[in-house]
Design a protein around this motif. Structure first.
Motif, short mmCIF file in Angstrom:
data_model
loop_
_atom_site.label_atom_id
_atom_site.label_comp_id
_atom_site.label_asym_id
_atom_site.label_seq_id
_atom_site.Cartn_x
_atom_site.Cartn_y
_atom_site.Cartn_z
N SER A 68 1.31 2.32 11.78
CA SER A 68 1.07 3.50 10.94
C SER A 68 1.20 3.21 9.46
CB SER A 68 2.06 4.62 11.32
OG SER A 68 1.84 5.04 12.64
N PHE A 69 1.89 2.13 9.11
CA PHE A 69 2.14 1.80 7.71
C PHE A 69 1.85 0.33 7.44
CE2 PHE A 69 4.70 5.49 8.63
CZ PHE A 69 4.46 6.31 7.54
N PRO A 70 0.58 -0.06 7.49
CA PRO A 70 0.27 -1.47 7.23
C PRO A 70 0.57 -1.81 5.77
CG PRO A 70 -1.75 -0.18 7.42
CD PRO A 70 -0.61 0.74 7.74
N THR A 71 1.34 -2.84 5.59
CA THR A 71 1.71 -3.25 4.24
C THR A 71 1.60 -4.76 4.12
OG1 THR A 71 4.03 -3.45 4.83
CG2 THR A 71 3.34 -1.35 3.90
N PRO A 72 1.09 -5.26 3.02
CA PRO A 72 0.99 -6.71 2.86
C PRO A 72 2.34 -7.36 2.57
CG PRO A 72 0.14 -5.59 0.93
CD PRO A 72 0.48 -4.53 1.94
N ASP A 73 3.26 -6.64 1.95
CA ASP A 73 4.56 -7.22 1.60
C ASP A 73 5.67 -6.28 2.05
OD1 ASP A 73 3.87 -5.26 -0.28
OD2 ASP A 73 5.16 -6.13 -1.80
N ALA A 74 6.53 -6.79 2.89
CA ALA A 74 7.62 -5.97 3.40
C ALA A 74 8.85 -6.09 2.50
CB ALA A 74 7.96 -6.38 4.83
N GLY A 75 9.10 -7.27 2.01
CA GLY A 75 10.28 -7.52 1.19
C GLY A 75 11.41 -8.02 2.05
N PRO A 76 12.09 -9.08 1.61
CA PRO A 76 13.16 -9.67 2.41
C PRO A 76 14.32 -8.71 2.62
CG PRO A 76 13.08 -10.65 0.22
CD PRO A 76 11.90 -9.74 0.34
N GLY A 77 14.87 -8.73 3.83
CA GLY A 77 16.05 -7.94 4.13
C GLY A 77 15.81 -6.45 4.25
N THR A 78 14.57 -6.03 4.40
CA THR A 78 14.28 -4.60 4.48
C THR A 78 14.05 -4.18 5.93
OG1 THR A 78 11.89 -4.89 4.27
CG2 THR A 78 13.16 -4.66 2.21
N ALA A 79 14.17 -2.89 6.17
CA ALA A 79 13.86 -2.35 7.50
C ALA A 79 12.37 -2.53 7.80
CB ALA A 79 14.25 -0.87 7.57
N ALA A 86 15.72 4.13 8.97
CA ALA A 86 15.79 3.19 7.85
C ALA A 86 14.39 2.86 7.34
CB ALA A 86 16.52 1.92 8.27
N PHE A 87 13.45 2.68 8.26
CA PHE A 87 12.06 2.40 7.91
C PHE A 87 11.48 3.53 7.07
CE2 PHE A 87 7.51 2.52 8.81
CZ PHE A 87 7.13 1.19 8.74
N PHE A 88 11.64 4.77 7.54
CA PHE A 88 11.10 5.91 6.80
C PHE A 88 11.77 6.08 5.44
CE2 PHE A 88 9.33 7.61 10.87
CZ PHE A 88 8.03 7.78 10.43
N ARG A 89 13.08 5.82 5.36
CA ARG A 89 13.74 5.91 4.05
C ARG A 89 13.10 4.94 3.06
NH1 ARG A 89 18.38 6.48 7.15
NH2 ARG A 89 18.88 4.27 6.95
N GLU A 90 12.82 3.71 3.50
CA GLU A 90 12.18 2.74 2.61
C GLU A 90 10.77 3.15 2.23
OE1 GLU A 90 12.44 -1.23 4.17
OE2 GLU A 90 14.63 -1.09 4.33
N ILE A 91 10.00 3.60 3.21
CA ILE A 91 8.64 4.04 2.93
C ILE A 91 8.66 5.21 1.96
CG2 ILE A 91 6.59 5.14 3.94
CD1 ILE A 91 6.76 2.13 4.59
N GLU A 92 9.56 6.16 2.18
CA GLU A 92 9.65 7.34 1.30
C GLU A 92 10.11 6.95 -0.09
OE1 GLU A 92 12.07 9.78 3.86
OE2 GLU A 92 10.31 10.94 4.47
N SER A 93 11.00 5.99 -0.21
CA SER A 93 11.44 5.59 -1.56
C SER A 93 10.28 4.93 -2.31
CB SER A 93 12.65 4.67 -1.50
OG SER A 93 12.30 3.38 -1.05
N ARG A 123 0.85 -1.19 0.00
CA ARG A 123 0.00 0.00 0.00
C ARG A 123 0.89 1.23 0.00
NH1 ARG A 123 -3.16 2.12 5.07
NH2 ARG A 123 -3.83 4.06 4.18
N GLU A 124 0.59 2.17 -0.87
CA GLU A 124 1.38 3.39 -0.97
C GLU A 124 0.79 4.46 -0.05
OE1 GLU A 124 4.11 3.15 -2.57
OE2 GLU A 124 3.64 1.30 -3.61
N HIS A 125 1.65 5.32 0.43
CA HIS A 125 1.24 6.42 1.30
C HIS A 125 1.71 7.72 0.68
CE1 HIS A 125 0.36 3.44 4.40
NE2 HIS A 125 1.48 2.87 4.04
#
Length: 144
Positions: free
Chosen positions: A63-74, A130-137, A2-4
């Motif tokens: 605050s950021f529910p996502t169905p897929d986090a992706g391996p090795g990510t924050a 690191a979490f916010f950097r990934e969400i922002e990217s 889900r995009e924010h």
């Protein structure tokens, strides 16, 4: 995932920064209170710090529910930490069958399965940045 929109991400980051600032102010005010018996203060502040930032991690995850986090990510690391706080008594539990599970000793914090989750301000700062950097990217990719 889900995009924010960026306004939402910025508001969440601002709340996190505000909460970090409030924790620092309270801790410093307690240390500066010179006329009280402060013999147990550092231990109490340490316990408060762990509880406070563990709870901040849960808020960040929610605050950021996502169905897929992706391996090795924050994002995946935050999910695993949150799940462990809620379901495993605050001990990091990693499901080896979960494709998004953080690698043992890897990730931002370097925790391994079985480690207690007792986040300090500095650890929370590292994982949330690191979490916010990934969400922002991801947000930037969806905007562009």
């Amino acid at each position: 995932m889900r995009e924010h929109d960026q306004d939402y991400v910025d508001a969440c980051r601002s709340r996190v920064e505000s909460q970090i600032g409030m924790f620092r102010e309270v801790a410093q005010a307690a240390r500066d209170h010179g006329d009280a018996d402060v013999s147990g203060l550092e231990g109490a502040l340490e316990s408060l710090e762990y509880e406070y930032f563990n709870n901040m991690l849960l808020v960040l995850d929610a605050s950021f529910p996502t169905p897929d986090a992706g391996p090795g990510t924050a994002v995946a690391e935050v999910r695993a930490l949150s799940r462990s706080l809620m379901e495993d008594g605050g001990t990091l539990a990693v499901d080896p069958e979960d494709p998004d599970a953080p690698a043992p000793g890897g990730g931002v914090l370097g925790l391994r399965a079985g480690d207690p989750i007792t986040l300090t301000l500095q650890q929370f700062r590292r994982i949330s940045d690191a979490f916010f950097r990934e969400i922002e990217s991801r947000t930037a990719r969806s905007d562009g």
